[in-house]
Each structure stands twice: as C-alpha cells, then as structure tokens.
Design a protein around this motif. Structure first.
Motif, PDB file in Angstrom:
ATOM      1  N   UNK A 319      -5.897   7.679   8.795  1.00 39.87           N
ATOM      2  CA  UNK A 319      -5.250   8.576   7.854  1.00 39.87           C
ATOM      3  C   UNK A 319      -3.810   8.222   7.547  1.00 39.87           C
ATOM      4  N   UNK A 320      -3.186   7.403   8.397  1.00 38.27           N
ATOM      5  CA  UNK A 320      -1.788   7.058   8.198  1.00 38.27           C
ATOM      6  C   UNK A 320      -1.592   5.796   7.384  1.00 38.27           C
ATOM      7  N   UNK A 321      -0.343   5.326   7.369  1.00 33.89           N
ATOM      8  CA  UNK A 321       0.007   4.104   6.644  1.00 33.89           C
ATOM      9  C   UNK A 321       0.773   3.177   7.575  1.00 33.89           C
ATOM     10  N   UNK A 322       0.593   1.881   7.362  1.00 31.12           N
ATOM     11  CA  UNK A 322       1.238   0.870   8.195  1.00 31.12           C
ATOM     12  C   UNK A 322       2.429   0.266   7.464  1.00 31.12           C
ATOM     13  N   UNK A 323       3.323  -0.348   8.234  1.00 28.90           N
ATOM     14  CA  UNK A 323       4.472  -1.034   7.647  1.00 28.90           C
ATOM     15  C   UNK A 323       4.050  -2.331   6.962  1.00 28.90           C
ATOM     16  N   UNK A 324       2.941  -2.876   7.364  1.00 32.33           N
ATOM     17  CA  UNK A 324       2.428  -4.103   6.770  1.00 32.33           C
ATOM     18  C   UNK A 324       0.961  -4.251   7.101  1.00 32.33           C
ATOM     19  N   UNK A 325       0.303  -5.143   6.410  1.00 33.35           N
ATOM     20  CA  UNK A 325      -1.130  -5.324   6.601  1.00 33.35           C
ATOM     21  C   UNK A 325      -1.449  -5.665   8.054  1.00 33.35           C
ATOM     22  N   UNK A 326      -2.363  -4.898   8.657  1.00 31.23           N
ATOM     23  CA  UNK A 326      -2.816  -5.164  10.009  1.00 31.23           C
ATOM     24  C   UNK A 326      -1.880  -4.717  11.109  1.00 31.23           C
ATOM     25  N   UNK A 327      -0.789  -4.030  10.777  1.00 29.58           N
ATOM     26  CA  UNK A 327       0.188  -3.645  11.800  1.00 29.58           C
ATOM     27  C   UNK A 327      -0.124  -2.303  12.444  1.00 29.58           C
ATOM     28  N   UNK A 328      -1.018  -1.518  11.890  1.00 26.40           N
ATOM     29  CA  UNK A 328      -1.320  -0.212  12.457  1.00 26.40           C
ATOM     30  C   UNK A 328      -0.413   0.863  11.896  1.00 26.40           C
ATOM     31  N   UNK A 329      -0.940   2.068  11.768  1.00 20.48           N
ATOM     32  CA  UNK A 329      -0.191   3.170  11.167  1.00 20.48           C
ATOM     33  C   UNK A 329       1.012   3.567  12.019  1.00 20.48           C
ATOM     34  N   UNK A 330       2.019   4.105  11.362  1.00 20.98           N
ATOM     35  CA  UNK A 330       3.174   4.652  12.063  1.00 20.98           C
ATOM     36  C   UNK A 330       3.720   5.840  11.289  1.00 20.98           C
ATOM     37  N   UNK A 331       4.535   6.640  11.949  1.00 20.42           N
ATOM     38  CA  UNK A 331       5.012   7.892  11.360  1.00 20.42           C
ATOM     39  C   UNK A 331       5.931   7.665  10.173  1.00 20.42           C
ATOM     40  N   UNK A 332       6.851   6.700  10.266  1.00 29.32           N
ATOM     41  CA  UNK A 332       7.829   6.532   9.198  1.00 29.32           C
ATOM     42  C   UNK A 332       7.200   5.992   7.919  1.00 29.32           C
ATOM     43  N   UNK A 333       6.328   4.997   8.045  1.00 30.80           N
ATOM     44  CA  UNK A 333       5.647   4.489   6.850  1.00 30.80           C
ATOM     45  C   UNK A 333       4.803   5.588   6.208  1.00 30.80           C
ATOM     46  N   UNK A 334       4.133   6.376   7.036  1.00 35.13           N
ATOM     47  CA  UNK A 334       3.310   7.469   6.528  1.00 35.13           C
ATOM     48  C   UNK A 334       4.178   8.517   5.840  1.00 35.13           C
ATOM     49  N   UNK A 335       5.334   8.817   6.431  1.00 39.99           N
ATOM     50  CA  UNK A 335       6.222   9.827   5.848  1.00 39.99           C
ATOM     51  C   UNK A 335       6.707   9.394   4.471  1.00 39.99           C
ATOM     52  N   UNK A 336       7.078   8.111   4.330  1.00 42.13           N
ATOM     53  CA  UNK A 336       7.556   7.662   3.023  1.00 42.13           C
ATOM     54  C   UNK A 336       6.440   7.630   1.995  1.00 42.13           C
ATOM     55  N   UNK A 337       5.235   7.288   2.403  1.00 39.14           N
ATOM     56  CA  UNK A 337       4.103   7.333   1.476  1.00 39.14           C
ATOM     57  C   UNK A 337       3.867   8.764   1.002  1.00 39.14           C
ATOM     58  N   UNK A 338       3.921   9.718   1.936  1.00 36.10           N
ATOM     59  CA  UNK A 338       3.726  11.133   1.583  1.00 36.10           C
ATOM     60  C   UNK A 338       4.794  11.587   0.605  1.00 36.10           C
ATOM     61  N   UNK A 339       6.042  11.236   0.859  1.00 41.28           N
ATOM     62  CA  UNK A 339       7.113  11.675  -0.030  1.00 41.28           C
ATOM     63  C   UNK A 339       6.983  11.074  -1.424  1.00 41.28           C
ATOM     64  N   UNK A 340       6.580   9.814  -1.491  1.00 41.56           N
ATOM     65  CA  UNK A 340       6.375   9.211  -2.799  1.00 41.56           C
ATOM     66  C   UNK A 340       5.275   9.911  -3.582  1.00 41.56           C
ATOM     67  N   UNK A 341       4.185  10.233  -2.901  1.00 42.25           N
ATOM     68  CA  UNK A 341       3.086  10.952  -3.561  1.00 42.25           C
ATOM     69  C   UNK A 341       3.538  12.339  -3.992  1.00 42.25           C
ATOM     70  N   UNK A 342       4.252  13.049  -3.120  1.00 40.44           N
ATOM     71  CA  UNK A 342       4.762  14.377  -3.479  1.00 40.44           C
ATOM     72  C   UNK A 342       5.653  14.318  -4.710  1.00 40.44           C
TER      73      UNK A 342
END
Length: 450
Positions: A319-342
């Motif tokens: 459900x999250x987003x990674x900083x780069x391909x294959x790196x695994x999700x993290x909170x900060x990348x996910x937070x910025x993706x959410x804010x961009x969508x919002x």
C-alpha cells in the motif's frame, strides 16, 4: 572548493553530462597511473615518459569507456542514492554522561504515563494523529527547536518539518514552546537558513504560523529565494528545489511565474514521474512534490494526469510507496505521494493497486506506541522528521498550509472594587452594599504548550 564542487554537481546532474565527466575522470586516472609507472621504473627521461604513456593508451581508453557505460547505466541512480543517505545518516556522538539523565527522564515519563506499554495509546482510544502530535510536543528541546530524535541537538531541518506537521494538525507553531523558548523563535532566529532548501522550508513555516516571510531574522527570505531563480525558470536547477520554490512563493503571496511552472513540467520523465533532478529516475517523493507545485498551475493538466498515473502504477503491494524501484515502501515517500494526490483532488484512500491497502492505511500502520512514525516496517530513523512529514499526509493537508494563528491569551479578570469612603449611616438601610462586580470575562481555552 566546496562551493565549486556544489556548482559542478548541479551541472553534471543529467545522465550524459555525468557519464562524460566519469569518462574523462576514468581516462585521467589511468594516465596518472602511467606517469606513476614512469616515475617508479624508468630513468625519468622524456622518451621513457612518451613510451609509458603510449603503451598505456589502449588500457586507458578501455577503462574510460567502461566508466562511460557504467555512468550511463547506473550513474543517476547511484547519485540519488548517495544524496538520500547523506540526508538521512546524520550521526552526532554524545558522551554517556549526557545520555544517562535523558534516558532516565524518558523511562520515568513513559512508565508514569503508561506509554511504555505497547499499543497503550490506541487502547486508550487516542487517535493516531493525536498520538503523533503528542510525540512531537514531547520531543521539543529546551531551546525551542527539534532534533532528529528526542534528546538530540536541534536543527533547522527537523524543527521546520516538525512545525509544519504540528500546523497541519491544527497546532499553532507560535504557541509551541518549551522552557520559555518557542518553536517560532528558534526558526526565525536565522541560524542555518543558508541554502535554497532551508529558505523554502522556512517560508512555508512562516506562512503556517501567520508570519511574513519578508521579515524573518532581519531578512527578506522571499527576495533571497527569488535570487536563486535562473533565466530558464528553474530554482537552483533542480526539480526538487523548483517544486518547493513554487510552493514557498505561493505561500508568500508571490506568483511563481509561468516560466518556472513550465520548466518544472518540462522535467517530467516519459513514465510520467519526476526525479530529484532532470533526467534522474522517477520517484514518489519528487513526483508528489511536483504535483503539489503544479496543482495551481494553469495549462498543466496533462502533466498532472501523467504524474497521478505514475503514482497509481508505482504503489507497492503493501500500500505504500518506495523511494526508488525495488527499495521497499517507506513513510516519507508515501507521505509525499499522498500529499501530491490530495493537492490535485485525488483521494489517496481510493488507491488499491493489485488489491493492496491504501497509502493512508500503510502510513497509519507505521505509527509506534509512543506516537512516532517509523520510517518503514523494520526501521525507525530520524523519527521527528518522519513524523512531521507524515502528519501532513495523515491530516490531508498538502502544501502550502493555511495559517494557524496563535490562540488569544485570556484577558485578566477585573477584580471587584469596594469604596473605602464610609457612607453616612441611614436608618433602616443596610450597613454595607458590596460594589457591583465588573462584567464577567469569557475565557478562551488555549492548547497546552509543549
């Protein structure tokens, strides 16, 4: 020398310039080796120098070609990885004598408040956002600032993101203080506001606190930021800095300009995402920030749609987003993706690629028992920074934030007055008539300062 290297790094940020620089450096390195062999093994004549260099040219050329191919294939990803590690891995050594009292206080506080029990905050019915706000308030240092984690020295970077996270949750930055030192006083003192990123972040904080960014620590931060805008429209020549520059200028009531917005949209990669610099691989962090910046830009609807499409296909299975391909999700990348969508009106709760949980569900799942937000499922690093950025996403507040004014202090109550002049005695009259009290003053409750 450091300033020259910084300028060179920006100029070589693209794939081909970086590859050509690596090719030249690889060739120069082997030529130096040839000269070293001449110094070590020959009679130091010019003839011998020519022979040593000529014999090594074939290997030198092959080595340079290898450097070129390597840089073309992996250079931008390697540079970006080093940049991320440089930003995150900041270590300060503290003597054991300074750590012990801090640990004792934290342990005593956690035991006394019940925070030491896993899941106790949720069991008590506190919302995840409330727990995150309480964590940040507890993490504030006595100088008013914040460090990367509780008890660590304050810095503008961590204080700025903590201020924005608290403001997103409705806490006025001007009302947050510790030991008589306020968060805003620390931010506006001006120490550490030197680079473009710190200028942009501080302007955003000033807006959230309801202050003018043109008078911060005796400086006009808006004018200082505008001086970094280049002829082509970029700010600092980087996607990341330009996106946050647009947001900072908007927050200060300054139109970023169509040229700047067009430059930013022009850095979009073929996959619809944005990288840290032009030509760098796309990532969720910079794509989210670019979406926030382009949300208010006219004529950029197609760029926004493509960026949203990139985020949709980049969501990980957790459900999250990674900083780069294959790196695994993290909170900060996910937070910025959410804010961009919002920012562009796309509900992050509706993203479920391949049946995954939503980004918001992933982010809430990283909230620890003490209210902090872990960087990822198995890693807790720079928790103050991570929690501040996550709070904006959890609250659905993209940048720039609306001002959160400080609460008005209650007016002092007017004490009743009694005349000291004795009244003439009258028969059948009361001996003492108390003075009529002043109209009661309605007191407003103010949030507790940390």
């Amino acid at each position: 020398l450091g300033a020259a290297l910084a300028v060179l790094a920006v100029l070589l940020a693209g794939r081909w310039p970086l590859a050509l620089a690596c090719c030249g450096a690889g060739f120069a390195f082997t030529v130096v080796q040839d000269v070293g062999d001449w110094v070590t093994y020959s009679d130091h004549s010019r003839t011998q120098l020519g022979l040593y260099v000529a014999q090594g040219l074939g290997f030198d050329a092959i080595h340079a070609a290898g450097c070129l191919v390597f840089a073309l294939a992996l250079g931008p990803a390697l540079v970006r990885s080093v940049q991320r590690f440089a930003r995150r891995l900041q270590v300060r050594w503290v003597s054991p004598g300074a750590i012990t009292p801090v640990l004792a206080v934290l342990i005593a506080a956690s035991v006394g408040s019940g925070l030491g029990t896993p899941g106790s905050a949720r069991a008590a019915g506190a919302s995840p956002v409330t727990g995150a706000v309480a964590y940040l308030l507890r993490a504030q240092n006595s100088d008013g600032g914040f460090g990367p984690a509780p008890g660590q020295p304050s810095g503008q970077l961590y204080t700025g993101w903590a201020a924005l996270g608290l403001a997103a949750a409705g806490r006025a930055p001007a009302a947050v203080s510790r030991g008589g030192h306020s968060l805003i006083a620390y931010v506006t003192a001006g120490s550490g506001i030197t680079d473009v990123g710190s200028l942009e972040r501080t302007i955003l904080v000033a807006r959230a606190a309801g202050l003018s960014a043109r008078r911060v620590g005796g400086r006009d931060l808006v004018a200082a930021l505008v001086r970094h805008r280049r002829a082509g429209g970029s700010i600092g020549g980087q996607v990341n800095l330009t996106a946050f520059g647009v947001l900072a200028l908007r927050s200060a009531g300054v139109a970023p300009g169509g040229r700047t917005e067009a430059w930013l949209a022009g850095q979009q990669n073929r996959d619809g995402g944005f990288g840290f610099t032009g030509g760098a691989p796309s990532d969720a962090d910079d794509t989210g920030a670019a979406l926030e910046a382009l949300a208010g830009a006219s004529g950029q609807a197609r760029a926004r749609d493509r960026a949203v499409a990139f985020l949709r296909v980049s969501q990980d299975r957790d459900g999250g987003f990674a900083a780069g391909a294959g790196e695994g999700s993290n909170a900060q990348s996910t937070a910025w993706a959410i804010q961009g969508l919002d920012a562009v009106g796309v509900d992050p709760a509706g993203l479920h690629r391949h049946g995954a949980a939503s980004p918001l569900t992933y982010l809430r799942g990283l909230i620890a028992a003490d209210g902090s937000v872990r960087y990822s499922g198995g890693l807790a690093q720079t928790p103050v920074w991570v929690t501040g950025e996550a709070l904006m996403a959890l609250e659905g507040k993209p940048l720039p934030l609306a001002p959160v004014p400080a609460p008005i202090a209650p007016a002092p109550a007017v004490a009743p007055t009694v005349s000291t002049t004795p009244a003439p005695a009258r028969r059948h009259a009361r001996a003492h008539v108390p003075a009529k009290p002043a109209n009661p003053v309605q007191k407003r409750s103010s949030p507790v300062s940390a």
